[in-house]
Design a protein around this motif. Structure first.
Motif, PDB file in Angstrom:
ATOM      1  N   TRP A  17      -2.570  41.400 -21.139  1.00 37.77           N
ATOM      2  CA  TRP A  17      -3.359  42.014 -22.202  1.00 37.77           C
ATOM      3  C   TRP A  17      -2.532  42.025 -23.485  1.00 37.77           C
ATOM      4  CZ3 TRP A  17      -8.411  42.999 -21.600  1.00 37.77           C
ATOM      5  CH2 TRP A  17      -8.905  43.053 -20.300  1.00 37.77           C
ATOM      6  N   VAL A  18      -3.159  41.657 -24.588  1.00 38.00           N
ATOM      7  CA  VAL A  18      -2.480  41.549 -25.877  1.00 38.00           C
ATOM      8  C   VAL A  18      -3.207  42.427 -26.883  1.00 38.00           C
ATOM      9  CG1 VAL A  18      -1.796  39.959 -27.712  1.00 38.00           C
ATOM     10  CG2 VAL A  18      -1.851  39.173 -25.342  1.00 38.00           C
ATOM     11  N   LYS A  19      -2.427  43.185 -27.677  1.00 37.29           N
ATOM     12  CA  LYS A  19      -3.037  43.982 -28.745  1.00 37.29           C
ATOM     13  C   LYS A  19      -2.473  43.534 -30.075  1.00 37.29           C
ATOM     14  CE  LYS A  19      -1.347  47.938 -27.159  1.00 37.29           C
ATOM     15  NZ  LYS A  19      -1.138  49.370 -27.007  1.00 37.29           N
ATOM     16  N   ALA A  33      -7.505  39.556 -23.309  1.00 37.77           N
ATOM     17  CA  ALA A  33      -6.810  38.779 -22.274  1.00 37.77           C
ATOM     18  C   ALA A  33      -7.548  37.470 -22.061  1.00 37.77           C
ATOM     19  CB  ALA A  33      -6.750  39.564 -20.964  1.00 37.77           C
ATOM     20  N   ASP A  34      -6.795  36.394 -21.977  1.00 40.21           N
ATOM     21  CA  ASP A  34      -7.350  35.085 -21.655  1.00 40.21           C
ATOM     22  C   ASP A  34      -7.563  35.033 -20.146  1.00 40.21           C
ATOM     23  OD1 ASP A  34      -7.959  32.432 -21.229  1.00 40.21           O
ATOM     24  OD2 ASP A  34      -6.170  31.653 -22.215  1.00 40.21           O
ATOM     25  N   LEU A  35      -8.795  34.869 -19.722  1.00 43.40           N
ATOM     26  CA  LEU A  35      -9.098  34.839 -18.292  1.00 43.40           C
ATOM     27  C   LEU A  35      -9.042  33.435 -17.718  1.00 43.40           C
ATOM     28  CD1 LEU A  35     -12.132  37.301 -18.146  1.00 43.40           C
ATOM     29  CD2 LEU A  35      -9.698  37.796 -17.837  1.00 43.40           C
ATOM     30  N   ALA A  41     -11.454  38.463 -22.053  1.00 44.39           N
ATOM     31  CA  ALA A  41     -11.841  39.848 -21.783  1.00 44.39           C
ATOM     32  C   ALA A  41     -11.318  40.742 -22.906  1.00 44.39           C
ATOM     33  CB  ALA A  41     -11.275  40.317 -20.447  1.00 44.39           C
ATOM     34  N   VAL A  42     -12.074  41.801 -23.195  1.00 41.23           N
ATOM     35  CA  VAL A  42     -11.706  42.774 -24.226  1.00 41.23           C
ATOM     36  C   VAL A  42     -11.805  44.168 -23.612  1.00 41.23           C
ATOM     37  CG1 VAL A  42     -12.288  43.704 -26.509  1.00 41.23           C
ATOM     38  CG2 VAL A  42     -12.656  41.276 -26.026  1.00 41.23           C
ATOM     39  N   ARG A  43     -10.778  45.002 -23.856  1.00 40.98           N
ATOM     40  CA  ARG A  43     -10.805  46.382 -23.360  1.00 40.98           C
ATOM     41  C   ARG A  43     -10.291  47.327 -24.439  1.00 40.98           C
ATOM     42  NH1 ARG A  43      -5.694  46.787 -19.063  1.00 40.98           N
ATOM     43  NH2 ARG A  43      -4.049  46.660 -20.636  1.00 40.98           N
TER      44      ARG A  43
END
Length: 77
Positions: A17-19, A33-35, A41-43
């Protein structure tokens, strides 16, 4: 592997996960995140185990193009 929108972010194994660096670690940002397989994906960073939205590369690219073009700037306080 494909994931559905709303999947628990903690239920997506093996992703990083990257911010944005602009978040400055204060917990008020989204993470991506690259799935693989053409999905992103985004959270919400404050709820790392909460739901994740899943977008195709095309959908995410269209969003990024809009953000880079200042199309959403009116939505910030």
């Amino acid at each position: 592997m494909q994931f559905e929108n709303g999947v628990s972010a903690s239920g997506i194994p093996g992703v990083t996960w990257v911010k944005a660096s602009a978040s400055q670690g204060v917990g008020n940002c989204v993470e991506v995140a690259d799935l693989g397989g053409g999905e992103v994906a985004v959270r919400h960073s404050r709820f790392p185990d909460g739901p994740a939205l899943v977008f195709s590369d095309g959908e995410f690219s269209a969003f990024l193009d809009g953000a880079k073009g200042s199309e959403f700037d009116h939505m910030t306080a």
